[in-house]
Design a protein around this motif. Structure first.
Motif: not given
Length: 205
Positions: A181-205
Motif C-alpha cells: 500500500d505504501k509503495i502504491s502511494f509512492i508510485y502514484l506520487f512519482i507519476d505526478r511528480f514527473k509530470r509536474e516537474a516537466e511543466g505538465e498539468f495533471c487534469i484536463k483543461i
C-alpha cells in the motif's frame, strides 16, 4: 516500567540529535516513536491475545537506533540501552529490550527470531516507506543542494531495486500488505511528480 518516564529519557537522548547528516535533528527519536506505535498495531494483528511484551516492544522500538552512526548500531545499541535503562526496567525487561535492538537490523529471509523481534524488524522497514520515504528523499537532496531532477533519477534508476530488496526481508503477510500500500502511494506520487516537474498539468483543461 514507567513508559512516560522512559519516553522522556529517549527524547532527551535523541530528540535533538542529528544521527544522519542528511536528515533533520531528532529523526531517530521520531522514527523510534512511530515504530513503537506501528509495532503495537502490528502485534495486535499478529498476536491478538498476547500483550505480555507490549512495554518491551515500545521501549525497544524507541531505542532501536540509539547507536545509529556507530556500526553495527544494533549491537552497540543493545549495550548502551542496558546502562540507560538500568534504573527503570527489570533485568528481564532489559535483556528482552536489548535482544530486540540487537537483532532489529539483522534482517534476513526466513529467519527464526522471536515474533517480537520480527514485529519490530517489519515496522522499522515499513516506517521508511510511504510519505516518510518521500520526506527522506527530499531532505537528502536538499542537504546535498541537488535539484529535483536528482530525486527523479533516483526514482527512475534505484527505487525499484530498493523496494524489492526491502520487501523480501519482511516477516508477515500483513506487513507485505501494508508495504505494498505504501509503495502504491509512492508510485502514484512519482507519476505526478514527473509530470509536474516537466511543466505538465495533471487534469484536463
Amino acid at each position: 516500567m514507567d513508559i512516560n518516564v522512559i519516553k522522556e529519557i529517549a527524547y532527551k537522548l535523541m530528540g535533538s540529535r542529528k544521527a544522519h547528516l542528511e536528515r533533520e535533528k531528532g529523526f531517530i527519536y521520531y522514527h523510534g516513536l512511530r515504530v513503537s506505535k506501528l509495532s503495537l498495531k502490528l502485534r495486535q494483528v499478529i498476536l491478538p491475545e498476547d500483550c505480555s511484551h507490549d512495554d518491551i516492544i515500545i521501549v525497544a522500538s524507541l531505542f532501536h537506533d540509539i547507536a545509529k552512526g556507530i556500526e553495527p548500531h544494533g549491537k552497540h545499541g543493545a549495550i548502551l540501552v542496558k546502562d540507560i535503562l538500568e534504573d527503570y526496567c527489570s533485568a528481564y525487561e532489559i535483556a528482552e529490550i536489548a535482544k530486540i535492538i540487537y537483532y532489529h537490523d539483522l534482517k534476513k529471509e526466513n529467519n527464526d527470531y522471536s515474533k517480537y523481534i520480527k514485529i519490530v524488524q517489519d515496522t522499522d522497514i515499513l516506517d521508511h516507506f510511504g510519505s516518510i520515504e518521500i520526506w527522506m528523499n527530499f531532505q537528502y537532496r536538499a542537504y546535498k543542494d541537488e535539484p529535483m531532477q536528482a530525486s527523479l533519477e533516483f526514482y527512475n534508476n534505484e527505487f525499484d531495486s530498493e523496494v524489492k530488496q526491502c520487501r523480501k526481508l519482511l516477516n508477515y503477510d500483513v506487513s507485505y500488505k501494508i508495504f505494498d500500500d505504501k509503495i502504491s502511494f509512492i508510485y502514484l506520487f512519482i507519476d505526478r511528480f514527473k509530470r509536474e516537474a516537466e511543466g505538465e498539468f495533471c487534469i484536463k483543461i
